[in-house]
Design a protein around this motif. Structure first.
Motif, PDB file in Angstrom:
ATOM      1  N   GLN A 135      47.924  39.403  42.943  1.00 42.25           N
ATOM      2  CA  GLN A 135      47.569  40.646  41.927  1.00 42.25           C
ATOM      3  C   GLN A 135      48.710  41.038  40.874  1.00 42.25           C
ATOM      4  O   GLN A 135      50.069  40.963  41.190  1.00 42.25           O
ATOM      5  CB  GLN A 135      47.373  42.337  42.698  1.00 42.25           C
ATOM      6  N   LYS A 149      37.605  44.596  40.074  1.00 41.42           N
ATOM      7  CA  LYS A 149      38.813  44.057  40.452  1.00 41.42           C
ATOM      8  C   LYS A 149      40.086  44.179  39.509  1.00 41.42           C
ATOM      9  O   LYS A 149      39.776  44.281  38.549  1.00 41.42           O
ATOM     10  CB  LYS A 149      38.541  42.318  40.346  1.00 41.42           C
ATOM     11  N   LEU A 157      43.821  39.713  38.757  1.00 44.22           N
ATOM     12  CA  LEU A 157      44.428  38.582  40.057  1.00 44.22           C
ATOM     13  C   LEU A 157      44.713  37.412  38.744  1.00 44.22           C
ATOM     14  O   LEU A 157      43.857  36.636  38.288  1.00 44.22           O
ATOM     15  CB  LEU A 157      43.093  38.577  40.823  1.00 44.22           C
ATOM     16  N   TYR A 194      45.170  41.645  47.739  1.00 45.74           N
ATOM     17  CA  TYR A 194      44.965  43.064  46.976  1.00 45.74           C
ATOM     18  C   TYR A 194      44.155  44.142  47.891  1.00 45.74           C
ATOM     19  O   TYR A 194      44.281  45.245  47.763  1.00 45.74           O
ATOM     20  CB  TYR A 194      44.494  42.631  45.678  1.00 45.74           C
TER      21      TYR A 194
END
Length: 675
Positions: free
Chosen positions: A357, A453, A456, A519
């Motif tokens: 992350q 999300k 990443l 994460y």
């Protein structure tokens, strides 16, 4: 009153971005040039005998308002540009190049510098002062100060033209990159693509109020597409579009510009008494001459080529077995390499990304800097930024003294050029007893967070972040007297050492444990993944080395010989790539027309320096491996002799002081699995 011309009344003297208007730039540049000229006049008209302080030192500190405005403007022109900014850049660049020439071709000023230079043996200067004197003298002699008047004027014209051409080159590359998009509406075409890439393409389409998915030539879109998309025809379409940038005989074509730049650089070098542009450039590098660069490159090529050919055969056989591919093409390379890597190491980016992350990786870089150099990074919210996505940090040392201000700008957007770089908004220097601390920025293009999300990173992006952060540390830890010897103001083939050495920590379990946490679950990256990252680090290293060397050899082809008879870029490239070619040629593509490093950035005759610095970084990291990767004594030696010293002494002297010996290529060959 123009804000750019006032003392910034801000916290830590930071740039007041939100208050600067585009219409402030041109008048600010014009006024700052007047101020800088006045400072030069003071030096020239000083009735006292020229000495180190009233001439060399005074010159070093002159023009600081102009420098500050330039760094703000040109940094934003790369990271947050607009049509208006680009237009201003076209107006300002000739003014700056004209001013630079006014200084360098000022006969009375040069006479004073030369007087001091001729007495250098008797002046009792310290190493930094000696370097400054040498650098100041050469900035005149290498820019025509010893030329007769008519030749000086010729030089001015060449420089003006070159500054315009390289700007135009960059604008064309940006325009061509932005002009292409692949709009897909059939879900079948997405087969093989990672979920995050699909989601980003969906967001892009949504933003344009279109159905389906949009893919572009920006790296976070382009790289995953050619690496994972199962549809070979679409990979081909993307790869050809990427390789055809500015080579399409349209309004953004760079072929003429490339030929003009190469010829003007050659003409300029001849004018100054050098055989070629490369001879001119390399005089001020560790490598010293084109002959040495070519022998270094060919030596590495001889070691890498057998491995590269073997890897290419293995990859071709793999693609044939898997999908019946008869002839492996350029658009197949990344795709089958990724599949082969997964088969050999059972390791793919998608498996690794949840452990990387962005915020945690950045904090990991901060923690490593703390363990090695005693630095603390504290996010601050009360200084101005040029875009809402930028995050800002105050960097302090063990005694809580300010070390630097750090700006981080990580996501792609319309006004930002591709790639990743480090830059500074304010240099470090010491004047009147005050140590002015630097303002450093890292700019990258990583995948944006989506609705579901966080951002990443691929492992490759993790090493990119560490690489740029290494340059950042070189800027932040600068501790020199003069601004023009500070931070990254070093020989170009030394500048990649601080950045490349930082990448090594990304492969060490002890370092990864600090930041590679899932994460969602917080779980530390499994040991087997770490083992595989290490093992896969030298996967296809022969091919990678050969590719890197091919770019360096192309650069030397353009700049290490007389280019006046080159008329056909494509034919010339084919000749240059003969010794390094693995894939068959793609007729629609050319490398040079979008080779921004050498035609827009500062890498002309310097692309070899990535490999050169790899020899340095592998050798230097070997020392850490011997003593422990967080060994503070080794870190202190690296900080004292390399990071804080800038360009105050010859890099080989600094390196040997840190390492106790000259660098040997063995550590690199061992790391790359080429021994």
């Amino acid at each position: 009153m123009n804000i750019l011309l006032q003392k910034f009344d801000t916290k830590l003297d930071t740039a007041p971005f939100s208050k600067i208007k585009n219409e402030d730039y041109l008048p600010a540049f014009q006024e700052a040039i007047v101020l800088a000229k006045a400072e030069i006049d003071v030096i020239v008209n000083n009735p006292e005998k020229p000495n180190f302080e009233n001439t060399i030192e005074a010159l070093s500190y002159s023009g600081d308002t102009l420098d500050r405005i330039s760094s703000i403007f040109f940094n934003l022109n790369s990271a947050e540009t607009s049509d208006e900014m680009q237009k201003i850049a076209q107006d300002v660049s000739p003014l700056l190049s004209e001013f630079g020439n006014d200084v360098r071709l000022n006969a009375a000023l040069f006479a004073k510098v030369k007087t001091v230079y001729d007495q250098r043996e008797s002046l009792n200067l310290n190493p930094e002062q000696t370097t400054l004197l040498d650098k100041q003298y050469k900035s005149f002699s290498r820019n025509g100060a010893n030329l007769p008047e008519d030749k000086k004027n010729q030089l001015r014209e060449i420089d003006k033209e070159l500054s315009k051409l390289s700007l135009q080159f960059g604008e064309n590359v940006l325009a061509e990159t932005n002009a292409f998009e692949m709009h897909l509406t059939n879900e079948k075409d997405l087969a093989g693509l990672p979920e995050g890439t699909i989601e980003a393409a969906r967001s892009l389409a949504k933003a344009q109020e279109k159905e389906g998915w949009i893919f572009t030539l920006d790296h976070p879109s382009y790289i995953p597409f050619v690496t994972y998309a199962d549809n070979r025809e679409l990979r081909k379409k993307m790869a050809i579009a990427f390789g055809a940038r500015c080579f399409q005989n349209n309004e953004f074509d760079n072929q003429e510009i490339v030929l003009k730049i190469a010829k003007l650089r050659f003409e300029r070098a001849n004018l100054l008494g050098y055989k070629t542009h490369a001879h001119f450039v390399l005089e001020e590098r560790m490598a010293e001459s084109p002959e040495k660069v070519l022998s270094f490159s060919n030596d590495l090529l001889a070691k890498a080529k057998p491995a590269a050919q073997k890897e290419f055969e293995q990859l071709s056989a793999f693609a044939k077995d898997l999908d019946g591919i008869e002839q492996l093409e350029k658009w197949d390379g990344a795709y089958y390499s990724e599949k082969l890597k997964q088969q050999l190491f059972n390791l793919d980016d998608e498996k690794l990304k949840p452990y990387f992350q962005l915020e945690k990786v950045l904090n990991g870089a901060f923690t490593i800097a703390e363990k090695l150099y005693g630095l603390t990074f504290t996010e601050i919210f009360d200084i101005d930024k040029y875009h809402e996505e930028v995050t800002t940090y105050e960097v302090t040392d063990k005694s809580n003294e300010l070390v630097a201000v750090f700006y981080a700008d990580f996501f792609p957007r319309k006004g930002k050029r591709n790639g990743a770089w480090m830059t500074s908004f304010k240099s470090q220097y010491i004047k009147d007893g005050k140590n002015e601390r630097p303002h450093i920025s890292n700019v990258c293009n990583f995948t944006k967070p989506t609705e579901t999300k966080p951002s990443l990173l691929t492992f490759n992006e993790v090493t990119t972040l560490f690489h740029e952060f290494g340059h950042g540390l070189h800027g932040m830890l600068a501790n020199t007297t003069y601004p023009n010897l500070s931070g990254t103001s070093v020989y170009w083939d030394f500048v990649e050492l601080p950045s490349q050495i930082m990448e090594n920590w990304c492969y060490e379990p002890e370092a990864l444990a600090l930041f590679a946490h899932h994460y969602e679950t917080g779980e530390v990256i499994p040991q087997e993944y770490v083992q595989k990252i290490k093992e896969s680090a030298s996967f296809q290293e022969g091919m990678a080395t050969m590719r890197q060397l091919s770019f360096g050899l192309l650069d030397m082809g353009w700049h290490g010989q007389d280019p006046t008879n080159i008329t056909d870029i494509k034919a010339f490239e084919t000749e240059q790539f003969a010794s390094t070619q693995l894939y068959s040629d793609v007729k629609e593509n050319a490398m040079s027309t979008a080779f921004s490093h050498i035609f827009q950035g500062g890498y002309s005759s310097g692309y070899y320096s990535y490999k050169w610095a790899e020899v340095l970084d592998a050798d230097a990291f070997d020392y850490f491996l011997e003593e422990g990767i967080f060994n503070t004594e080794v870190a202190e030696k690296f900080k004292e002799n390399v990071l804080s010293k800038g360009g105050t002494e010859h890099p080989m002297i600094l390196y040997k002081r840190f390492r106790g010996q000259e660098p040997k290529p063995d550590a690199l060959l061992k790391r790359a699995g080429l021994l």
